[in-house]
Each structure stands twice: as structure tokens, then as C-alpha cells.
Design a protein around this motif. Structure first.
Motif, short mmCIF file in Angstrom:
data_model
loop_
_atom_site.label_atom_id
_atom_site.label_comp_id
_atom_site.label_asym_id
_atom_site.label_seq_id
_atom_site.Cartn_x
_atom_site.Cartn_y
_atom_site.Cartn_z
N ASP A 1 0.85 -1.09 0.23
CA ASP A 1 -0.08 0.20 -0.04
C ASP A 1 1.05 1.22 0.13
N ILE A 2 1.80 1.19 0.88
CA ILE A 2 2.81 2.38 0.84
C ILE A 2 3.50 2.70 -0.35
N ALA A 3 4.02 1.40 -1.15
CA ALA A 3 4.62 1.65 -2.36
C ALA A 3 3.87 2.35 -3.31
N GLU A 4 2.55 1.68 -3.40
CA GLU A 4 1.81 2.10 -4.58
C GLU A 4 1.13 3.70 -4.55
N ASN A 5 1.30 4.35 -3.37
CA ASN A 5 0.77 5.47 -3.10
C ASN A 5 2.04 6.40 -3.05
N ASN A 6 3.04 6.06 -3.25
CA ASN A 6 4.27 7.01 -3.22
C ASN A 6 5.10 6.43 -4.27
N GLY B 1 8.04 5.93 -6.90
CA GLY B 1 9.44 5.77 -6.77
C GLY B 1 9.89 5.45 -5.26
N ALA B 2 8.95 5.28 -4.38
CA ALA B 2 9.62 4.98 -3.30
C ALA B 2 10.00 3.36 -2.97
N ARG B 3 10.88 3.14 -2.23
CA ARG B 3 11.08 1.81 -1.83
C ARG B 3 11.33 1.62 -0.34
N VAL B 4 10.47 0.43 -0.11
CA VAL B 4 10.03 0.34 1.28
C VAL B 4 10.65 -1.13 1.92
N LEU B 5 11.38 -0.97 3.01
CA LEU B 5 12.11 -2.03 3.60
C LEU B 5 11.27 -2.51 4.56
N VAL B 6 11.06 -4.05 4.57
CA VAL B 6 10.23 -4.71 5.34
C VAL B 6 11.13 -5.51 6.25
N ALA B 7 11.48 -5.25 7.51
CA ALA B 7 12.25 -6.11 8.12
C ALA B 7 11.55 -6.91 9.28
N CYS B 8 11.43 -8.06 9.23
CA CYS B 8 10.63 -8.95 10.28
C CYS B 8 11.69 -9.83 11.15
N ALA B 9 11.62 -9.90 12.40
CA ALA B 9 12.36 -10.60 13.31
C ALA B 9 11.46 -11.25 14.64
N GLU B 10 11.96 -12.39 14.72
CA GLU B 10 11.08 -13.21 15.83
C GLU B 10 12.02 -13.64 16.82
#
Length: 237
Positions: A16-21, A23-32
Motif C-alpha cells: 500500500d505504501i509503495a503504490e501510493n508513493n 518511486g519509493a522503496r519500502v524496507l520490510v524487516a521482520c524478526a522473531e
């Protein structure tokens, strides 16, 4: 920051963030980190033993962006994302975070609910895209929640056992790592896939929530997504 969402939601938010911005590149970092939650079992929380035997520590990251530019080599395109909650499942996957650590009480009905509802969830999610003659025509990125969960998905969709081998490999090697698990499965499939092949990613979260994402495996030379999509949303692992 997103907490206690189980194995769903993060990639959809990044999309959703990338679609609405543009040229943006969104880093998703998941840690458990589940090792720190190990505690002595007691008769009131026997399910804690299952969590400690099944769950593992893990971390993964992806970059999500729209309209890849020259030089970028995304592994997958995200065509759509949807979320459905299985009716009457609010007490199926219950976790409680308190002063005495995190307590997870899995329900024996969870695999049965997944088996009976997974096809409807996937069919509803893919209906706006294109007709699918057979679920075995797709590649599958399924959250490795446990052997019983993967067996339920396989049975509910009538999948060839090889379709879930990447998920089973991650489960054998790393356990259920909650949120990062699908990233590990994506990475496993990335080494195997041919370009322009459709697939589905399925995550399970509290609720019981089923997150479904339609994917296309990419290579350096990618086709444009159908005109009804504003952007080409891509994942780089």
C-alpha cells in the motif's frame, strides 16, 4: 512498527505504501525471538510446550517498490493482496503477553478450520485477476505454521505434495518463525522459479486470519502488469 500480527499483514502494508508513493522503496524487516520466551510448563498452559517445540528464531527482510528501474532485479511481483477472517475463529489461535512471558494456546481445531476454508479464501482473492484451472498450475508460498497446517492446506486445495516442499523445507530447518517465515519460503522458491509464472502466498494470523497475495515470479526481463493495475509492485529479497 507492527507487533503481534502473527504471520500476516506486513507485506500488504508495504504494498500500500509503495503504490501510493511513486518511486519509493519500502524496507520490510521482520524478526522473531521466541527463545527468550521459554518457560517452565504448567498444567494450565500445556500449549506452551507446543510453542517451544515448534517455534524458532528468525529474521528476514525484503524491499518493496513500484515501477522497477534499470538495474533493479526484483524476485516477485505482487499483483493483489486480500485478507479474510474465518468465521467463529476468534479463540482458535490465542496468545497472551504478560509479566510471566508469552503464552500461546493453540487449538486442535485450527488445522480443520484451515482445511475447510482455505480454498474459499484463495478463490475469493484470485477471482478478480484471472480464472485458474487447477491450483497445481500455481507455485505456493505457504506459511509453515506446522506440519498439520501444511497438511491441511495441501488437502484443502488438492495440491501435489511437491507444491509445498519449500514451506516444509523451511519448517524442517528453522521451525515456525512467525512473521519472517514466508520470507524464508520466498527465498527458497526464488532459486527455483522460472519467470512469468503465477503463484500465491498465504499467511495465517490471529483471528483466524488468512492473508492471500497473488504473485508472479520475475526475471530481469519482466512483462508489464495488466492495465487495470496502476503500478508494478515488486519484491526484492
Amino acid at each position: 512498527m507492527m507487533y503481534m500480527n502473527g504471520c500476516s499483514a506486513a507485506l500488504r502494508v508495504a504494498k500500500d505504501i509503495a503504490e501510493n508513493n511513486r518511486g519509493a522503496r519500502v524496507l520490510v524487516a521482520c524478526a522473531e525471538i521466541t527463545l527468550v520466551m521459554i518457560r517452565a510448563p504448567d498444567e494450565d498452559h500445556v500449549g506452551t510446550l507446543i510453542m517451544q517445540a515448534l517455534f524458532g528464531d528468525g529474521a528476514g527482510a525484503v524491499v518493496v517498490g513500484a515501477d522497477p528501474v534499470s538495474g533493479e532485479q526484483p524476485g516477485f511481483e505482487m499483483l493483489s493482496a486480500s485478507q479474510a477472517t474465518i468465521p467463529e475463529s476468534e479463540n482458535i489461535a490465542v496468545g497472551r503477553l504478560g509479566a510471566d512471558a508469552f503464552l500461546f494456546n493453540p487449538c486442535k481445531q485450527m488445522p480443520l478450520l484451515v482445511r475447510d476454508n482455505i480454498e474459499r479464501c484463495v478463490a475469493d482473492a484470485l477471482a478478480p485477476l484471472c480464472p485458474v484451472a487447477s491450483w497445481n498450475d500455481l507455485f505456493w508460498v505457504v506459511h509453515p505454521g506446522g506440519r498439520a497446517i501444511l497438511d491441511s492446506v495441501q488437502t484443502g486445495l488438492g495440491l501435489d505434495p511437491r507444491k509445498l516442499e519449500a514451506s516444509r523445507h523451511v519448517l524442517r530447518e528453522n521451525g515456525n518463525m512467525s512473521a519472517p517465515s514466508v520470507i524464508f519460503v520466498l527465498d527458497e522458491l526464488r532459486r527455483q522459479q522460472e519467470g512469468n509464472k503465477m503463484g500465491v502466498m498465504v499467511g495465517l494470523g490471529p483471528g483466524l486470519t488468512v492473508e492471500t497475495m497473488a504473485l508472479r515470479a520475475s526475471q530481469v526481463a519482466k512483462r508489464k502488469v495488466e492495465h487495470r493495475y496502476q503500478h508494478q509492485i515488486s519484491i526484492g529479497i
